[in-house]
Design a protein around this motif. Sequence first.
Motif, PDB file in Angstrom:
ATOM      1  N   LEU A  78       0.876  -1.061   0.008  1.00  0.00           N
ATOM      2  CA  LEU A  78       0.017   0.068  -0.046  1.00  0.00           C
ATOM      3  C   LEU A  78       0.955   1.317   0.067  1.00  0.00           C
ATOM      4  O   LEU A  78       0.687   2.333  -0.624  1.00  0.00           O
ATOM      5  CB  LEU A  78      -1.030  -0.015   1.194  1.00  0.00           C
ATOM      6  N   GLN A 136       1.873   2.228  -3.402  1.00  0.00           N
ATOM      7  CA  GLN A 136       0.984   3.019  -4.004  1.00  0.00           C
ATOM      8  C   GLN A 136       0.735   4.368  -3.739  1.00  0.00           C
ATOM      9  O   GLN A 136       0.749   5.330  -4.307  1.00  0.00           O
ATOM     10  CB  GLN A 136      -0.324   2.140  -4.117  1.00  0.00           C
ATOM     11  N   LEU A 137       0.912   4.633  -2.333  1.00  0.00           N
ATOM     12  CA  LEU A 137       0.769   5.773  -1.799  1.00  0.00           C
ATOM     13  C   LEU A 137       1.598   6.699  -2.245  1.00  0.00           C
ATOM     14  O   LEU A 137       1.440   8.310  -2.197  1.00  0.00           O
ATOM     15  CB  LEU A 137       0.643   5.975  -0.196  1.00  0.00           C
ATOM     16  N   ASN A 152       3.258   6.184  -5.267  1.00  0.00           N
ATOM     17  CA  ASN A 152       3.016   5.680  -6.655  1.00  0.00           C
ATOM     18  C   ASN A 152       4.295   5.061  -7.211  1.00  0.00           C
ATOM     19  O   ASN A 152       4.821   5.728  -8.201  1.00  0.00           O
ATOM     20  CB  ASN A 152       2.629   7.096  -7.369  1.00  0.00           C
ATOM     21  N   MET A 197      -0.587  -3.051  -9.093  1.00  0.00           N
ATOM     22  CA  MET A 197      -0.643  -2.231  -8.019  1.00  0.00           C
ATOM     23  C   MET A 197      -1.887  -1.461  -7.667  1.00  0.00           C
ATOM     24  O   MET A 197      -2.670  -1.354  -6.648  1.00  0.00           O
ATOM     25  CB  MET A 197       0.542  -1.322  -7.840  1.00  0.00           C
ATOM     26  N   GLN A 198      -2.538  -0.906  -8.706  1.00  0.00           N
ATOM     27  CA  GLN A 198      -3.745  -0.108  -8.840  1.00  0.00           C
ATOM     28  C   GLN A 198      -4.903  -1.101  -8.381  1.00  0.00           C
ATOM     29  O   GLN A 198      -5.660  -0.393  -7.604  1.00  0.00           O
ATOM     30  CB  GLN A 198      -3.874   0.612 -10.086  1.00  0.00           C
ATOM     31  N   SER A 243      -4.511  -1.937  -4.771  1.00  0.00           N
ATOM     32  CA  SER A 243      -4.994  -0.585  -3.635  1.00  0.00           C
ATOM     33  C   SER A 243      -6.661  -0.501  -3.861  1.00  0.00           C
ATOM     34  O   SER A 243      -7.298   0.014  -2.826  1.00  0.00           O
ATOM     35  CB  SER A 243      -4.240   0.532  -4.102  1.00  0.00           C
ATOM     36  N   GLU A 244      -7.054  -0.346  -4.956  1.00  0.00           N
ATOM     37  CA  GLU A 244      -8.572  -0.472  -5.168  1.00  0.00           C
ATOM     38  C   GLU A 244      -9.418  -1.512  -4.291  1.00  0.00           C
ATOM     39  O   GLU A 244     -10.285  -1.149  -3.694  1.00  0.00           O
ATOM     40  CB  GLU A 244      -8.936  -0.465  -6.564  1.00  0.00           C
ATOM     41  N   PHE A 291      -9.096  -0.165  -0.552  1.00  0.00           N
ATOM     42  CA  PHE A 291      -9.596   1.118  -0.204  1.00  0.00           C
ATOM     43  C   PHE A 291     -11.010   1.024  -0.388  1.00  0.00           C
ATOM     44  O   PHE A 291     -11.915   1.701   0.126  1.00  0.00           O
ATOM     45  CB  PHE A 291      -9.107   2.173  -0.721  1.00  0.00           C
ATOM     46  N   ARG A 326      -6.787   6.890   3.752  1.00  0.00           N
ATOM     47  CA  ARG A 326      -7.807   7.048   2.399  1.00  0.00           C
ATOM     48  C   ARG A 326      -7.600   8.407   1.613  1.00  0.00           C
ATOM     49  O   ARG A 326      -7.531   8.330   0.566  1.00  0.00           O
ATOM     50  CB  ARG A 326      -9.170   7.053   2.855  1.00  0.00           C
ATOM     51  N   TYR A 374      -4.423   8.340  -0.396  1.00  0.00           N
ATOM     52  CA  TYR A 374      -4.693   7.420  -1.525  1.00  0.00           C
ATOM     53  C   TYR A 374      -5.758   8.232  -2.712  1.00  0.00           C
ATOM     54  O   TYR A 374      -5.160   8.160  -4.053  1.00  0.00           O
ATOM     55  CB  TYR A 374      -5.478   6.297  -1.180  1.00  0.00           C
TER      56      TYR A 374
END
Length: 567
Positions: free
Chosen positions: A448, A451-452, A454, A508-509, A512-513, A516, A556, A559
């Motif tokens: 995560l 992702q945060l 990127n 990754m996206q 994360s989707e 969240f 959140r 993100y």
Amino acid sequence: MKLILQHYLASLRERDELDAVIPDLLSQLGLNVYSKPGRGTRQDGVDVAAVGKLSDDTEKVYLFSIKAGDLTRGDWDGDALQSLRPSLNEILDSYIPTKLPAEHKDKPIVICLCFGGFVKEQVRSLVTNYVKNNTSKQITFEEWNGDKLADLIQEHFLREELLSPECQGVLRKSLALIDEPEVSHRHFVSLVTQLCSVEQPKDKLMAIRQIHLCLWIHFSWSRDANNVESTYLNAEVSLLHSWQIAKEELNKKSKAAQSIKETLNAVIGLYLDISSLFIEKTVFPLTTTPHAISVSVGGPSEVDVNLRLFDLLGRLSMIAIWNYSTLQKMTEDDHEARREVLVQLEKSTLAIVDMVKHNPTLNLPLKDDHAIDLTLALFPLLMRNETEQQIRRWIDEILDRAEFAIRANGKYPSILRSYAELLDHPTRSEDYFQEKTAASILYPMLGLAAQLINNSSLFAKLQTLKEKHLQHCNFQLWFPDESSENLLYTNSDLHGAALSDLDVKQPMQKFSELVFSECDHSNEFLELSAVQAGLWPIVLIACRYYRLPVPVHIFRDIYRETLEEND
């Protein structure tokens, strides 16, 4: 117990310590406290003002001028700004004629000389003559020294029906064992648990006041002993239990509810004072020197160093999180206060960066639940754009070292929690490896974090680690459930739910989707009383103290900002 109380009172400073105890004591005595210590306002010699009946049936006004420690000649008349005599003159010349509320002007007035210690012999005659010369038909004087305060505290806060002899014994044991922090803390937890076994609002108010007082006593003793380790843990458990019994009363309009709210704020303030002192003395001076904190641990094993550094990282991160939370509540008009909080937030955030940079042991957690401390550290780092590269390097190093430790059968992250087991970890057995890495909250949190910031290359490295070595490992995250509100702050039973078998093979996206979107459908975090009250750091204290995974709900907003930047 009286000697313990006298020692405690004598050690208190005037500002924010002794003057914070007196209002609660007066309220417990049945007085109506109508003026409390303030900053930035002229007090005209009066630190605390109250009205009511004490020794007889006559309602009187009690005006307190408070000084710390013993009353010496210098404290009596040595400094025009800080001495007691000028303060008393201000009460006589200014406060009583101009600031005494109109409804109290005809009542008898008692000016109370209040200090935590005693009047030194060389100044006794000066005090006696001053009192004699200024006593009138309406105005009298009383001396509230450490002995009298100790008697009143023992009678009204610690009386037998409210703080049993057993509880007083537990407090004494906790104080006596300050140099054995774990044992001292265990006794204090027992004390807090017993005090919180109440139901009625009046009893809840008394319990929180007693917790506040007992924590103050412990803090004063540990500060003198130069060992506030157990007091830090006591502050966490005191705040959590105080919130548990106070939360249902905070929205009520009663006088007791207002008093509960004020006392709870005092507990929060004391927790922040204790944690700030701990970090100021233990962490801040050492963060910029390579290996300094690691060496200061002084443990005989690398396990000691690793465990202690992640613990300190979590504590330091909580300071930054509280600063951020405080900043959220401030308006743009609070220029000076905002600037002060921003300075503290910057200081604590940069200390996290320096601590990770200069202590390589933080690049490989030994316990999977070190993800808790890592997650707490990530929050303030992610709130500061300039630290993105430091986050990338940290996560990259953790993944590299974890992969190497697994291949070399070194001390790779495991689900072990026992110190003895960690010392023996690992053994050369595939069954052992699969058992001790059966599940993880650490690796999905690292995913995560990628992702945060990127960074898809970090996520790809995690995917490779999973594919090569951890296919058997259940990647999971923790979410509060409907039972968490009643159980989180005391951890009296199991609660919460796990989002299990997280698939990091997907992009990754997508990963994360999934996480969240689960946050969006899981409203229990937002419904926690501490979150609704704007005191969400209390939830994170519970996670740190009880070793519960940190809910990813706190990320959140970050993100969503990341998604907007990529659109």
